[in-house]
Every structure is written in structure tokens, then in C-alpha cells.
Write an enzyme that holds these catalytic residues in place. Structure first.
Site, mmCIF file in Angstrom:
data_model
loop_
_atom_site.group_PDB
_atom_site.id
_atom_site.type_symbol
_atom_site.label_atom_id
_atom_site.label_comp_id
_atom_site.label_asym_id
_atom_site.label_seq_id
_atom_site.Cartn_x
_atom_site.Cartn_y
_atom_site.Cartn_z
ATOM 1 N N LYS A 274 42.782 9.164 -73.925
ATOM 2 C CA LYS A 274 43.121 7.760 -74.190
ATOM 3 C C LYS A 274 44.004 7.596 -75.431
ATOM 4 O O LYS A 274 44.576 6.538 -75.643
ATOM 5 C CB LYS A 274 41.878 6.869 -74.233
ATOM 6 C CG LYS A 274 40.906 7.096 -75.365
ATOM 7 C CD LYS A 274 39.742 6.115 -75.221
ATOM 8 C CE LYS A 274 38.556 6.385 -76.084
ATOM 9 N NZ LYS A 274 38.683 6.345 -77.493
ATOM 10 N N ASP A 275 44.142 8.652 -76.257
ATOM 11 C CA ASP A 275 45.063 8.600 -77.402
ATOM 12 C C ASP A 275 46.515 8.892 -77.008
ATOM 13 O O ASP A 275 47.427 8.675 -77.800
ATOM 14 C CB ASP A 275 44.656 9.627 -78.475
ATOM 15 C CG ASP A 275 43.349 9.264 -79.168
ATOM 16 O OD1 ASP A 275 42.949 8.081 -79.096
ATOM 17 O OD2 ASP A 275 42.736 10.158 -79.782
#
Length: 304
Positions: A81-82
Site C-alpha cells: 500500500k506504500d
């Protein structure tokens, strides 16, 4: 002849090094090849600014990518998700290992429903604030950052009544005993890619791309590909909080997504199903349907 160790670049936080070591151990278990961890400090680790002000997702990723380009490391492990959803052609997601728990967790002394009105709940995520506000508008949501230890410490010290963190991260660093409640996806849809790790290397290092492919989990890859394609398509027309979760049962890929206004009062929530081989297309189509139902408008009048 012993093979030279692959150099795995990692941020220095406990969570990052734990995740990297898990991937290193899995690689060695499957191939017998050694892996050496190389610690790297990123701008996102040292700055005190809020993540939203930092320009979002890429701050933890760029330092690792610089080291890849310079040949100082052979591969890197990120929380998926980064990673920005637009793929940089210089890099390849060589493996997406089997995903851990995708859900959000509440850390504190009480379950969410039992928190007193006006209780202070900490989270660094606009998505969580919007969705939690929809469930309990009577609570105070406080922006926080820092690693899991720092955030949990704010509850222990009494500064906050609870914090919301990714369940997977808490499990990986052995803090899951402190979870008061796990939010199911009908209450809180996770961030696209939450709970999944990304194993990234340079596209031109085909030998490393090939070597790391043993770690890939096809069901995880199709699920997060759909989630990230949806997010990518929505980001063009919408900066409102987005939650998405897809599940590949081996035959069908089921994708559910929501876009919520910042205050939590309005939401567009839709689901779709399709073939796992059409994952990216499924995500784009669902995003288009959501925009047609006004998802791109939800940042409008309420946020000012």
C-alpha cells in the site's frame, strides 16, 4: 561454489526489517540461496511532517529505489500500500507473496462500540477517519504518525483512547495481543493492497526477476492488481478516501470498493466479479461505475 548472497534493502523500522526478514527466510527456504539485509534510512522515516503533506505514498519507496538503480542492493520489500499505483518501467514487482490479514485493527482497552462519546482515536489515514466517522461521528479522530510502537504508546500513556492500525503489521511485530477489535470489511474496507508485501527489483536484472518469482502467490497478485487498478483509475478523478478489497477463490475474483466523503456522511460502495486473469480490467471497470455514480464528487461541498 557458494552463491553470493542477494542484498535485500530495507527501511530500518522494526516492521520493515521484520517483513524483509520474512521474505529473506522464505527465499532461502525455497531456493537455498542466501540473502543479506541492508538497512536504509528513508526521508519518510526521519521527517516529522504528516504523511498527507509529504506527497503521500512514495516517501518510503524512493530511497530504496535509488539504491536499486545504483546497484547497491538487488531487491527491496515494501508494504504494497506504500507503492504508487502507476508502475515505473525501471522496476518490476517480481513477487507478491501470499497476503496476510488485510483488515484494520483497533488497539485500546475497549471495543469501538464501547468507546465513550468524545473518545480520542488516533490514525494517520484519511480513509480510516472517513469510514470510522460514518460509524461513530461522536468520536474525535486525531492525526498521528510514527511506527506502531510510537502509536500504541499514545494509548498506553493515556494521550489517546485507541489507535487504528493494520492488523497484518501488528501480527508481524508480535503486538497482536493488544488488539481490542478487528474491523470486518463491511465496517471498514482496507486500503488497496493492505496486508500484502511487494518484492521489487530492477526490470533489467532478469536473473533476479526470475529468481524471486518463486515467492509469488497468484491469488494475491490477481486480488491486489484489481484493487490497485481501481485506485489508479479513481485517483485521476477523486482525492476522497478509497477502500478496496478483492478475493480470488481460484475461479472468480470478487472486488468490493468504497469512496467516502471526508466527513463520512456520503459514500459510493460497489462490488463486481470477474475472471482473475482480467484483474486490472475489473478494477478499472468498477472505478468507472463508481465515478458514474458520483464518487468523484464526494470531495465536494462537505469537505470545506
Amino acid at each position: 561454489m557458494t552463491r553470493p548472497a542477494l542484498r535485500l534493502g530495507t527501511r530500518r523500522s522494526l516492521l520493515a526489517t521484520t517483513q524483509s526478514q520474512m521474505v529473506a527466510d522464505a527465499y532461502t527456504a525455497r531456493t537455498g540461496g542466501p540473502v543479506e539485509l541492508v538497512g536504509i534510512t528513508t526521508y519518510g522515516d526521519v521527517t516529522k511532517a504528516h504523511l498527507a503533506q509529504l506527497g503521500g505514498t512514495g516517501v518510503f519507496v524512493s530511497a530504496l529505489r535509488d539504491e536499486l538503480l545504483e546497484g547497491e542492493i538487488d531487491f527491496a520489500v515494501h508494504s504494497l500500500k506504500d507503492l504508487p499505483t502507476t508502475q515505473d518501467p525501471r522496476f518490476t514487482l517480481a513477487a507478491l507473496p501470499a497476503r496476510h490479514d488485510h483488515r484494520d485493527a483497533l488497539v485500546g482497552l475497549h471495543k469501538f462500540a464501547d468507546l465513550a462519546p468524545g473518545a480520542r482515536v488516533g490514525t494517520g489515514s484519511p480513509r480510516r477517519v472517513a469510514m470510522l466517522s460514518a460509524l461513530r461521528p461522536d468520536l474525535e479522530y486525531v492525526p498521528i504518525r510514527g511506527n506502531a510502537d510510537t502509536r500504541i504508546g499514545k494509548v498506553t500513556s493515556g494521550e489517546l483512547d485507541a489507535v487504528v492500525l493494520a492488523a497484518a503489521g501488528l501480527g508481524r511485530i508480535g503486538r497482536d495481543a493488544e488488539i481490542a477489535q478487528i474491523f470486518e470489511t463491511d465496517e471498514l474496507l482496507p486500503a488497496p493492497g493492505q496486508g500484502a508485501l511487494a518484492v521489487e527489483c530492477r526490470t533489467d536484472r532478469t536473473d533476479i526477476v526470475e529468481a524471486l518469482s518463486v515467492l509469488d502467490d497468484p491469488a494475491t497478485r490477481s486480488a491486489v492488481t484489481a484493487e490497485r487498478a481501481l485506485l489508479n483509475a479513481l485517483e485521476a478523478g477523486c482525492s476522497a478516501p478509497v477502500g478496496a478489497f478483492a478475493f480470488d477463490d481460484g475461479h472468480t475474483l470478487n472486488l468490493t470498493a468504497v469512496v467516502v466523503s471526508i466527513d463520512g456522511r456520503e459514500a459510493v460502495r460497489k462490488s463486481a466479479a470477474g475472471s482473475p486473469s482480467e484483474a486490472a480490467n475489473l478494477g478499472r471497470l468498477l472505478a468507472a461505475e463508481m465515478i458514474a455514480e458520483g464518487a468523484d464528487r464526494l470531495m465536494g461541498e462537505h469537505s470545506h
